[in-house]
Design a protein around this motif. Sequence first.
Motif, short mmCIF file in Angstrom:
data_model
loop_
_atom_site.label_atom_id
_atom_site.label_comp_id
_atom_site.label_asym_id
_atom_site.label_seq_id
_atom_site.Cartn_x
_atom_site.Cartn_y
_atom_site.Cartn_z
N LEU A 35 1.06 -0.54 0.14
CA LEU A 35 0.28 -0.44 -0.17
C LEU A 35 0.60 1.45 0.07
O LEU A 35 0.71 1.89 0.28
CB LEU A 35 -0.86 0.34 1.63
CG LEU A 35 -2.00 -1.59 1.26
CD1 LEU A 35 -2.93 -1.11 2.99
CD2 LEU A 35 -3.35 -1.30 -0.15
N SER A 36 2.05 0.79 0.56
CA SER A 36 2.96 2.11 0.11
C SER A 36 4.09 1.99 -1.05
O SER A 36 5.34 2.13 -0.32
CB SER A 36 3.58 3.17 1.30
OG SER A 36 4.60 1.25 1.57
N PRO A 37 3.71 2.66 -2.20
CA PRO A 37 4.63 2.09 -3.16
C PRO A 37 5.67 3.83 -2.87
O PRO A 37 5.48 4.52 -3.11
CB PRO A 37 3.93 2.76 -4.79
CG PRO A 37 2.57 2.82 -4.43
CD PRO A 37 2.22 2.67 -3.08
N ASN A 38 6.95 3.13 -3.94
CA ASN A 38 7.72 4.02 -4.20
C ASN A 38 8.53 4.30 -5.51
O ASN A 38 7.85 3.42 -5.99
CB ASN A 38 9.10 3.66 -3.58
CG ASN A 38 9.12 3.06 -2.05
OD1 ASN A 38 8.80 3.79 -1.14
ND2 ASN A 38 9.98 2.16 -1.77
N THR A 45 6.62 1.84 -10.06
CA THR A 45 6.81 2.21 -8.62
C THR A 45 7.36 0.88 -7.88
O THR A 45 7.16 -0.51 -8.72
CB THR A 45 5.45 2.57 -8.08
OG1 THR A 45 4.51 1.62 -7.98
CG2 THR A 45 4.71 4.16 -8.39
N THR A 47 7.61 -1.72 -4.10
CA THR A 47 7.15 -1.88 -2.59
C THR A 47 8.38 -2.90 -1.81
O THR A 47 8.72 -3.49 -2.97
CB THR A 47 5.67 -2.44 -2.36
OG1 THR A 47 5.58 -3.49 -2.81
CG2 THR A 47 4.62 -1.49 -3.36
N SER A 49 6.89 -5.21 -0.57
CA SER A 49 6.26 -6.61 -0.62
C SER A 49 6.78 -7.46 -1.03
O SER A 49 6.70 -8.54 -0.65
CB SER A 49 4.62 -6.43 -0.85
OG SER A 49 5.27 -6.98 -2.74
N SER A 76 -3.58 -5.01 -3.21
CA SER A 76 -3.10 -3.98 -3.56
C SER A 76 -3.72 -2.79 -4.66
O SER A 76 -3.69 -2.13 -4.49
CB SER A 76 -1.60 -3.75 -2.73
OG SER A 76 -1.10 -4.72 -4.09
N GLN A 80 -5.67 -0.22 -4.88
CA GLN A 80 -5.31 1.55 -5.21
C GLN A 80 -5.69 2.75 -6.51
O GLN A 80 -5.79 3.26 -6.64
CB GLN A 80 -3.67 1.17 -5.25
CG GLN A 80 -3.03 1.38 -3.70
CD GLN A 80 -1.49 1.30 -4.15
OE1 GLN A 80 -0.85 0.96 -5.81
NE2 GLN A 80 -0.97 -0.05 -3.38
#
Length: 170
Positions: A35-38, A45, A47, A49, A76, A80
Amino acid sequence: LAAAGAAFLSSASAGPSPGLWPLVTFVTVSFLLGLSPNTVRVAATGTTSFVAHIAAGLLFGAFWGGLVAAVSTILSQVQQGAKFDRVVFNTAQRLLSVTLAIFAYQLLGGSVPPSYLLLDQVSTAEVQRDLFLFFCIALIYFAVNKATVAGASALSSGRPFREVWYLNFR
């Protein structure tokens, strides 16, 4: 197609189901990490995970690790609001990355689960071997992951593969 082939091959050698509780736990952790991609430089992007995906593969085998990666990625990505083609691609590339990495780990002599997690006496040589094999897992996982992401980013952005690779992964 490669991910479908890897899933099919891994299903032929899949061990028994680890059970609903372990699978749901790993899917949940992977989902939350996803849920918190870079963002990287060109249309992609990432993650963290992958940690839970690889851990599930090490504990349960290539098929179950791939299943955890696929289900958590779908969840996920849908949460999103990702487009359908992005959901399919991300699911396929993560399933392929985990499955190939765990296959290679086993081909190189690693056991699922790793021998030092069992209650038997474990030698230092086995632990050292498995440490080396973990590096192999990481190398294969990230090579497959980065190559597929760079290829998709190159296609979607109209840039050459080499340029996308250089901009995102230098």
